[in-house]
Design a protein around this motif. Structure first.
Motif, short mmCIF file in Angstrom:
data_model
loop_
_atom_site.label_atom_id
_atom_site.label_comp_id
_atom_site.label_asym_id
_atom_site.label_seq_id
_atom_site.Cartn_x
_atom_site.Cartn_y
_atom_site.Cartn_z
N ILE A 6 0.85 -1.19 0.00
CA ILE A 6 0.00 0.00 0.00
C ILE A 6 0.89 1.24 0.00
N ASN A 7 0.63 2.12 -0.98
CA ASN A 7 1.37 3.38 -1.09
C ASN A 7 0.38 4.54 -1.05
N ILE A 8 0.68 5.49 -0.19
CA ILE A 8 -0.20 6.67 -0.06
C ILE A 8 0.64 7.91 -0.35
N SER A 9 0.15 8.74 -1.26
CA SER A 9 0.81 10.01 -1.55
C SER A 9 -0.07 11.13 -1.01
N VAL A 10 0.49 11.94 -0.11
CA VAL A 10 -0.22 13.07 0.48
C VAL A 10 0.33 14.33 -0.18
N ASN A 11 -0.50 14.98 -0.97
CA ASN A 11 -0.01 16.06 -1.83
C ASN A 11 -0.09 17.45 -1.21
N ARG A 12 -0.68 17.54 -0.03
CA ARG A 12 -0.62 18.78 0.76
C ARG A 12 0.11 18.44 2.06
N LYS A 13 1.22 19.09 2.30
CA LYS A 13 2.00 18.76 3.50
C LYS A 13 1.23 19.01 4.79
N ALA A 14 0.25 19.96 4.70
CA ALA A 14 -0.54 20.26 5.89
C ALA A 14 -1.45 19.10 6.27
N ASP A 15 -1.65 18.14 5.35
CA ASP A 15 -2.55 17.01 5.62
C ASP A 15 -1.83 15.82 6.26
N ILE A 16 -0.50 15.88 6.36
CA ILE A 16 0.23 14.68 6.78
C ILE A 16 -0.14 14.24 8.19
N ASN A 17 -0.35 15.19 9.10
CA ASN A 17 -0.71 14.81 10.47
C ASN A 17 -2.06 14.10 10.52
N THR A 18 -3.00 14.55 9.69
CA THR A 18 -4.31 13.90 9.65
C THR A 18 -4.17 12.45 9.19
N GLU A 29 -0.32 -3.21 11.39
CA GLU A 29 0.56 -4.21 12.04
C GLU A 29 1.82 -4.46 11.23
N SER A 30 2.43 -3.40 10.75
CA SER A 30 3.70 -3.50 10.03
C SER A 30 4.33 -2.12 10.04
N PRO A 31 5.65 -2.04 9.78
CA PRO A 31 6.28 -0.71 9.77
C PRO A 31 5.69 0.16 8.65
N VAL A 32 5.47 1.43 8.99
CA VAL A 32 4.92 2.40 8.02
C VAL A 32 6.01 3.42 7.74
N TYR A 33 6.41 3.55 6.47
CA TYR A 33 7.49 4.46 6.08
C TYR A 33 6.88 5.78 5.60
N LEU A 34 7.41 6.89 6.13
CA LEU A 34 6.99 8.23 5.72
C LEU A 34 8.20 8.94 5.12
N THR A 35 8.09 9.32 3.88
CA THR A 35 9.19 9.97 3.18
C THR A 35 8.73 11.34 2.70
N GLU A 36 9.50 12.36 3.03
CA GLU A 36 9.11 13.71 2.61
C GLU A 36 9.87 14.09 1.35
N PHE A 37 9.13 14.59 0.37
CA PHE A 37 9.70 15.14 -0.85
C PHE A 37 9.37 16.63 -0.90
N VAL A 38 9.82 17.29 -1.94
CA VAL A 38 9.60 18.74 -2.03
C VAL A 38 8.12 19.08 -2.04
N GLY A 39 7.34 18.33 -2.81
CA GLY A 39 5.92 18.70 -2.97
C GLY A 39 4.95 17.81 -2.26
N ASN A 40 5.40 16.71 -1.67
CA ASN A 40 4.43 15.80 -1.06
C ASN A 40 5.12 14.84 -0.08
N PHE A 41 4.29 14.08 0.65
CA PHE A 41 4.78 12.99 1.49
C PHE A 41 4.39 11.67 0.84
N ALA A 42 5.32 10.71 0.92
CA ALA A 42 5.02 9.36 0.44
C ALA A 42 5.00 8.43 1.63
N ILE A 43 3.90 7.64 1.72
CA ILE A 43 3.75 6.68 2.82
C ILE A 43 3.62 5.30 2.18
N ASN A 44 4.38 4.34 2.71
CA ASN A 44 4.24 2.99 2.16
C ASN A 44 4.45 1.96 3.25
N PHE A 45 3.73 0.85 3.10
CA PHE A 45 3.85 -0.28 4.04
C PHE A 45 3.24 -1.51 3.38
#
Length: 331
Positions: A6-18, A29-45
């Motif tokens: 599962i990959n989630i792209s959050v395209n507004r940085k203000a939404d990442i906490n939500t 029930e697995s590690p969740v990776y959060l990667t910050e890029f210039v324009g968005n956050f990428a979440i994958n697990f």
């Protein structure tokens, strides 16, 4: 074991906490990776199941937005993007390959605002060349037992109704004006069908009245020809009469003017008098022209008048201002 990436792209940085809060509440029930890029956050697990509840939780967190897999109708801002992927090598707990492994992406975009359909309550209906006007009258209503508000269809289709005094159909309270309008169109069809039937009757009577005098003129002319009553033959003929005989669409004879026609009927070769014409039932009216079929008979020889040959000819008579201006006899 079936694993879903599962990959989630959050395209507004203000939404990442939500989104982080939703993932925490969902107890991944697995590690969740959060990667910050210039324009968005990428979440994958990786998860042992599809985590479908995430779609509902994310869309509820952003009112006015919805997930879709279809971006064909224009490019909108994609606020969140969620992808699920299952390898074709994944197997069930029994070791069998899985059917239709997932490979899909959903996009969180603003909900489409459906433009309400506007309509004109005036309905135009053509009866031939004549335009008729009808009205579908709709008024606000309320169900007294439930206090539900809606719209009522008025029992009046010929005129614009007064909403204060109009009678309405009590069988249904419609949720929208459009619902009432469509029901009104259904009811209108029966009214239009009855009106059209009456219209045809009126037109039939008008046609009969309009054809009454032309029919009389034609009948009197044919009768006068049968009797060779010259005065009656000429009575309704124009001074500029054109008389023509055609055989198999080819012109055999033509006279111009009343005087030439008089000479023709007085001649030995005339073919229009004393022929005992009988008008058949079919009459055709085409603007100024009247077309009729005449049945006639001719003795086969001077010596044997009892043996007759019957045949039909066509007579095309043009009437203008009560006068016959053209006669075409076709064999």
């Amino acid at each position: 074991m079936i694993e879903t990436q599962i990959n989630i792209s959050v395209n507004r940085k203000a939404d990442i906490n939500t989104i982080k809060s939703i993932l925490i509440r969902n107890k991944i029930e697995s590690p969740v990776y959060l990667t910050e890029f210039v324009g968005n956050f990428a979440i994958n697990f990786t998860s042992s199941y599809e985590e479908w509840e995430l779609d509902k939780l994310i869309s509820e967190a952003f009112p006015g937005y919805e997930f879709t897999t279809d971006l064909r109708h224009g490019r909108k801002e994609i606020r969140v993007e969620i992808s699920r992927y299952q390898s074709e090598l994944c197997t069930t707990n029994w070791g069998n390959p899985i059917d239709n492994p997932l490979n899909e992406t959903k996009y969180l975009i603003k909900k489409s605002v459906e433009a309400s359909i506007q309509f004109n309550p005036v309905i135009k209906v053509l009866f031939g060349p004549d335009e008729q006007t009808y009205h579908i009258n709709i008024i606000p209503g309320i169900n007294n037992s439930t206090q539900e508000k809606g719209f009522l269809l008025v029992d009046e289709f010929k005129h614009e109704a007064d909403p204060e005094t109009a009678d309405f159909f009590p069988d249904k309270l419609y949720k929208t004006q459009l619902d009432a309008f469509y029901r009104g169109k259904d009811k209108l069809e029966n009214i239009v069908d009855r009106d059209f039937k009456d219209y045809l009757e009126i037109k039939k009577k008008e046609k009969q009245q309009r054809e009454k005098i032309p029919r009389k003129i034609v009948r009197e002319f044919v009768k006068a020809c049968n009797n060779f009553a010259e005065e009656s033959i000429l009575k309704d003929l124009s001074e500029n009469l054109i008389f023509e005989i055609r055989i198999n669409w080819k012109q055999k004879l033509i006279t111009n003017g009343l005087e030439e026609f008089k000479n023709y009927i007085d001649s030995s070769y005339q073919e229009i008098c004393r022929r005992d014409f009988k008008i058949k039932s079919s009459w055709s009216f085409m603007e100024k022209d009247i077309i009729i079929s005449l049945e006639t008979s001719t003795p086969t020889s001077e010596m044997d008048e009892d043996v007759k040959s019957f045949y039909r000819i066509r007579l095309n008579i043009r009437l203008e201002e009560g006068k016959i201006t053209q006669i075409i006899l076709e064999k």
